[in-house]
Design a protein around this motif. Structure first.
Motif, PDB file in Angstrom:
ATOM      1  N   ASP A   1       0.863  -1.179   0.000  1.00  0.00           N
ATOM      2  CA  ASP A   1       0.000   0.000   0.000  1.00  0.00           C
ATOM      3  C   ASP A   1       0.898   1.227   0.000  1.00  0.00           C
ATOM      4  N   HIS A   2       0.669   2.127  -0.934  1.00  0.00           N
ATOM      5  CA  HIS A   2       1.495   3.333  -1.005  1.00  0.00           C
ATOM      6  C   HIS A   2       0.615   4.542  -1.271  1.00  0.00           C
ATOM      7  N   TYR A   3       0.848   5.596  -0.494  1.00  0.00           N
ATOM      8  CA  TYR A   3       0.102   6.838  -0.665  1.00  0.00           C
ATOM      9  C   TYR A   3       1.072   7.986  -0.916  1.00  0.00           C
ATOM     10  N   PHE A   4       0.733   8.804  -1.918  1.00  0.00           N
ATOM     11  CA  PHE A   4       1.667   9.805  -2.427  1.00  0.00           C
ATOM     12  C   PHE A   4       1.995  10.866  -1.389  1.00  0.00           C
ATOM     13  N   ILE A   5       3.204  11.410  -1.520  1.00  0.00           N
ATOM     14  CA  ILE A   5       3.658  12.545  -0.724  1.00  0.00           C
ATOM     15  C   ILE A   5       3.333  13.815  -1.511  1.00  0.00           C
ATOM     16  N   PRO A   6       2.545  14.733  -0.970  1.00  0.00           N
ATOM     17  CA  PRO A   6       2.216  15.944  -1.732  1.00  0.00           C
ATOM     18  C   PRO A   6       3.450  16.800  -2.003  1.00  0.00           C
ATOM     19  N   GLY A   7       3.385  17.561  -3.072  1.00  0.00           N
ATOM     20  CA  GLY A   7       4.432  18.526  -3.357  1.00  0.00           C
ATOM     21  C   GLY A   7       5.478  18.034  -4.324  1.00  0.00           C
ATOM     22  N   GLU A   8       6.639  18.669  -4.284  1.00  0.00           N
ATOM     23  CA  GLU A   8       7.643  18.464  -5.325  1.00  0.00           C
ATOM     24  C   GLU A   8       8.297  17.085  -5.283  1.00  0.00           C
ATOM     25  N   ALA A   9       8.228  16.385  -4.162  1.00  0.00           N
ATOM     26  CA  ALA A   9       8.854  15.061  -4.063  1.00  0.00           C
ATOM     27  C   ALA A   9       7.936  13.937  -4.512  1.00  0.00           C
ATOM     28  N   HIS A  10       6.730  14.260  -4.924  1.00  0.00           N
ATOM     29  CA  HIS A  10       5.682  13.276  -5.211  1.00  0.00           C
ATOM     30  C   HIS A  10       6.183  12.101  -6.057  1.00  0.00           C
TER      31      HIS A  10
ATOM     32  N   ASP B   1       9.259  11.328  -7.283  1.00  0.00           N
ATOM     33  CA  ASP B   1      10.520  10.708  -6.887  1.00  0.00           C
ATOM     34  C   ASP B   1      10.330   9.782  -5.686  1.00  0.00           C
ATOM     35  N   GLU B   2       9.547  10.226  -4.689  1.00  0.00           N
ATOM     36  CA  GLU B   2       9.328   9.380  -3.518  1.00  0.00           C
ATOM     37  C   GLU B   2       8.553   8.131  -3.904  1.00  0.00           C
ATOM     38  N   LEU B   3       7.574   8.271  -4.795  1.00  0.00           N
ATOM     39  CA  LEU B   3       6.821   7.106  -5.265  1.00  0.00           C
ATOM     40  C   LEU B   3       7.750   6.109  -5.948  1.00  0.00           C
TER      41      LEU B   3
ATOM     42  N   HIS C   1      18.509   7.451   9.774  1.00  0.00           N
ATOM     43  CA  HIS C   1      18.814   6.726   8.541  1.00  0.00           C
ATOM     44  C   HIS C   1      17.760   6.958   7.473  1.00  0.00           C
ATOM     45  N   VAL C   2      16.487   6.955   7.855  1.00  0.00           N
ATOM     46  CA  VAL C   2      15.396   6.905   6.885  1.00  0.00           C
ATOM     47  C   VAL C   2      15.391   8.105   5.940  1.00  0.00           C
ATOM     48  N   ASP C   3      15.988   9.216   6.349  1.00  0.00           N
ATOM     49  CA  ASP C   3      15.953  10.426   5.524  1.00  0.00           C
ATOM     50  C   ASP C   3      16.953  10.405   4.369  1.00  0.00           C
ATOM     51  N   GLU C   4      18.027   9.651   4.514  1.00  0.00           N
ATOM     52  CA  GLU C   4      19.138   9.779   3.574  1.00  0.00           C
ATOM     53  C   GLU C   4      18.976   8.986   2.277  1.00  0.00           C
ATOM     54  N   PRO C   5      18.459   7.745   2.282  1.00  0.00           N
ATOM     55  CA  PRO C   5      18.369   6.999   1.014  1.00  0.00           C
ATOM     56  C   PRO C   5      17.574   7.720  -0.067  1.00  0.00           C
ATOM     57  N   LEU C   6      16.454   8.352   0.297  1.00  0.00           N
ATOM     58  CA  LEU C   6      15.656   9.066  -0.705  1.00  0.00           C
ATOM     59  C   LEU C   6      16.450  10.217  -1.312  1.00  0.00           C
ATOM     60  N   GLN C   7      17.240  10.921  -0.507  1.00  0.00           N
ATOM     61  CA  GLN C   7      18.025  12.031  -1.046  1.00  0.00           C
ATOM     62  C   GLN C   7      19.054  11.536  -2.065  1.00  0.00           C
ATOM     63  N   TRP C   8      19.656  10.386  -1.800  1.00  0.00           N
ATOM     64  CA  TRP C   8      20.605   9.826  -2.768  1.00  0.00           C
ATOM     65  C   TRP C   8      19.891   9.339  -4.019  1.00  0.00           C
ATOM     66  N   PHE C   9      18.733   8.732  -3.872  1.00  0.00           N
ATOM     67  CA  PHE C   9      17.962   8.310  -5.043  1.00  0.00           C
ATOM     68  C   PHE C   9      17.624   9.512  -5.920  1.00  0.00           C
TER      69      PHE C   9
END
Length: 690
Positions: A287-296, A298-300, A437-445
């Motif tokens: 189950d995945h729900y989108f993050i609003p805004g500019e990261a939408h 990429d985070e998906l 930890h959880v904040d860093e992988p998305l920034q590298w992606f």
């Protein structure tokens, strides 16, 4: 680690061809029966071929203890099946009925202060309650016996989003189960004392009976970090044990039916260890729900890639996402035009062979009545429903062109994600509460995407050491086994990127001594003596630090005391001389064995990482250059037998992007075509078959 269960995917109804599964949660018990035929008509119009039924229907299926009412469920399953719509049938155990909790209030979970979670919402049960397990498994047996020969049921949907509301329970049942879990894990109480470092603050224990859950210890106090980490592990395992009990009960009666439960994998959700859980399902669902805004977008894409990593590149099932707004945020933003189709196809690009929503028909009452659905309050004459129909046609086009059976193409770069590193870094007594930890992988992606590369996001226990380049972004815990893999990977020619906050502790959360990152200092060629957190909570404290390569660090930097003889400084800090940071190494390249590493000793954020990456990759000697436009997210699925490739191109910007089309466009959403040139508009997607 246990072995993965054999992959077992839901098969089409008799006489039907395999398609991409398409549909959503369906709650016919919320509606009068005269609505059901209209639902089936509109499902057929939209191309729906599967719905999940009965997820929260325990009170309707068993209105009184041992009194079962399957008639209504039989009727709707029959209507759906005869219309060619398969059923993913829930065990219905996600939320107990009122009669059960009134008769047995001891099944209700307790919070860390000892307060009881009262019924009135959902998932208000204890994972470790033997009473609740007895009732839940009795319902599973009744469901399995009744539907074991039903031709329209193609899969079991076991419970729902385990741990979404009952992740932690501090009850007496949980206490006894936690004691047993510790005994099974460590064997002796002395081993527990060693793991938790109980010599500190006189916390030594003489017997397993002295182990208590990490209950309330007073405001502003600090919980034993070893105990807290193990309680998070235990809580994941306790929920998993309950799932396995349900799964095995259903499987015993319906041995040929595939079983799954819906995970909640996203860039920020670490409720349970989903990679560990991925070994216990017949096919992975999310189950995945989108993050609003500019990261939408990429985070998906990041989250979907992680699901693909958990599934080990087997097809996976998108069990829930939203057509537009959700209902559970302070502000529930709608999706922009095109994002309904775009988001679904992004999941497909990352390996999903099923696209489902919460839910089919938008509720008119209850806590989720403002959550968007495939059929909204506005009805059939709405843009959402028209987009739902468009998506159904697109998915059939992809199936007709042979997408089923293809897999997400392997990237050259792996970004590593680790649930236990996040759990450990969440402790309240760390160098800074701004770093996890959880904040860093998305920034590298995202930074890799800004350089034209779409990375694979993979769990730490997966095959990250088979990639050309691996990134360990703030992987706080390096066990002895992971340490060995790191050393072997680089020694044998691997290219490794390691960041600050990596390898601080072992699996017990005991600090590796001698300077950070203790177990791999020689691999990365640096010795960090201490941390230099950055912030603005006190007047005059530094809130940023510039680097010589033009980037800026925030939140934390490493005080690198020395580097190895074969190391090379790629960037250093720029600061006032009196701070002791001016000229110190910030980014360091090192040779180790046949391979190379780069250590990034500062939190640079997406922009700083993106700017630093060209020099980092050059220093690694990595052959990962990509000609892809960084404004496009480029993903490929490949048929390993025929060599056919499906290229998905997503616009990452709010400006139109034009390109020459190399191949046969088979799906276009918000795309304009002019001969060999295509223009992908904002929120658009172009899918090309080669």
């Amino acid at each position: 680690m246990t072995q993965h269960r054999a992959f077992h995917w839901p098969q089409p109804l008799e006489g039907q061809q395999a398609r991409i599964w398409y549909g959503g949660d369906y709650n016919p018990d919320q509606w009068p029966e005269e609505v059901w035929d209209e639902d089936v008509r509109l499902m057929t119009k939209a191309g729906v071929n599967l719905v999940s039924v009965g997820i929260f229907s325990w009170a309707r299926i068993e209105p009184r203890e041992d009194l079962y009412d399957f008639d209504w469920l039989d009727r709707i399953i029959d209507k759906l099946g005869k219309a060619g719509i398969a059923v993913d049938l829930a065990s219905a155990t996600a939320s107990p009925p009122m009669w059960l909790t009134q008769a047995h209030p001891e099944v209700l979970w307790k919070d860390y202060r000892g307060d009881v979670c009262q019924p009135g919402a959902r998932q208000h049960w204890r994972p470790t309650s033997p009473v609740f397990r007895e009732y839940a498994l009795k319902l599973c047996r009744a469901m399995a016996e009744h539907y074991k020969d039903n031709p329209y049921v193609v899969a079991w949907h076991v419970s729902n989003e385990y741990g979404c509301h009952n992740r932690f329970d501090y009850s007496e049942d949980a206490e006894r189960a936690f004691q047993k879990w510790c005994e099974n894990r460590y064997g002796t109480i002395d081993a527990v004392n060693d793991a938790w470092g109980t010599a500190f603050w006189a916390q030594h224990m003489n017997d397993f009976s002295e182990i208590v859950p990490p209950r309330f210890i007073g405001d502003g106090n600090f919980m034993n970090p070893g105990k807290l980490l193990d309680f998070k592990r235990f809580s994941s395992d306790a929920l998993k044990a309950f799932y396995i009990a349900e799964r095995d009960t259903l499987a015993e009666i319906t041995p040929g039916m595939p079983l799954t439960t819906n995970f909640m994998v996203s860039s920020g959700n670490t409720t349970v260890d989903y990679d560990d859980w991925g070994r216990e399902v017949d096919f992975v669902s999310n189950d995945h729900y989108f993050i609003p805004g500019e990261a939408h977008l990429d985070e998906l894409a990041f989250s979907a890639s992680l699901v693909d990593g958990i599934a080990r590149k087997q097809p996976w099932f998108l069990m829930e996402h939203s057509t537009s707004a959700v209902n559970w945020r302070p502000i529930n933003y709608r999706k922009e035009p095109g994002q309904l189709v775009r988001d679904s196809l992004a999941h497909v690009a990352m390996g999903a062979d099923a696209v489902c929503y919460f839910q089919w028909r938008q509720s008119k009452a209850g806590a989720e009545k403002y959550h968007s659905a495939m059929l909204p309050h506005a009805g059939e004459n709405s843009q959402i429903f028209r987009d739902v129909c468009e998506l159904g046609a697109d998915l059939n086009t992809l199936a007709d062109n042979g997408l089923l059976g293809t897999k997400l193409a392997k990237s050259k770069v792996a970004v590593v994600f680790d649930y236990e590193s996040e759990w450990a870094s969440e402790h309240t007594a760390t160098p800074t509460q701004k770093v996890h930890h959880v904040d860093e992988p998305l920034q590298w992606f995202r930074a890799l995407a800004d350089n034209g590369m779409t990375a694979d996001v993979v769990p730490v226990s997966s095959n990250w050491d088979e990639y050309e380049v691996a990134v360990l972004p703030s992987v706080y815990i390096l066990s002895e086994e992971t340490t060995r893999r790191v050393r072997d990977y680089v020694a044998n020619g691997g290219r490794l990127i390691v960041t600050y906050y990596t390898g601080l502790s072992d699996e017990k959360d005991h600090v590796w001594l001698g300077g950070y990152p203790g177990s791999i200092r020689d691999v990365v060629g640096v010795r960090v003596e201490e941390f230099a957190p950055l912030g603005d909570d006190w007047p005059g404290t530094p809130d940023h630090l510039e680097l010589s390569n033009g980037t800026v660090a925030h939140d934390i930097v490493d005080v690198i005391g020395s580097i190895g003889k074969d190391a090379e400084v790629l960037a250093s800090f720029k600061d006032d001389p009196w701070t002791g940071m001016n000229g110190r190494p910030a980014i360091v390249s090192n040779a180790y064995g046949e391979g190379r590493s780069v250590y990034v000793g500062a939190r640079l954020g997406r922009d700083g990482i993106a700017k630093s990456l060209p020099a980092i990759l050059k220093a690694l000697g990595a052959d990962v250059e990509d000609s892809a436009d960084p404004d496009l997210l480029r993903v490929e699925r490949v048929d390993e037998e025929t060599g056919a490739r499906f290229t998905f191109l997503f616009n990452r910007t709010h400006e139109p992007i034009s390109l020459l089309v190399d191949g046969e466009p088979i799906v276009m959403s918000l795309v304009e075509r002019d001969g060999a040139t295509a223009t992908i508009n904002p929120n658009g997607v172009l899918i090309i078959k080669r």
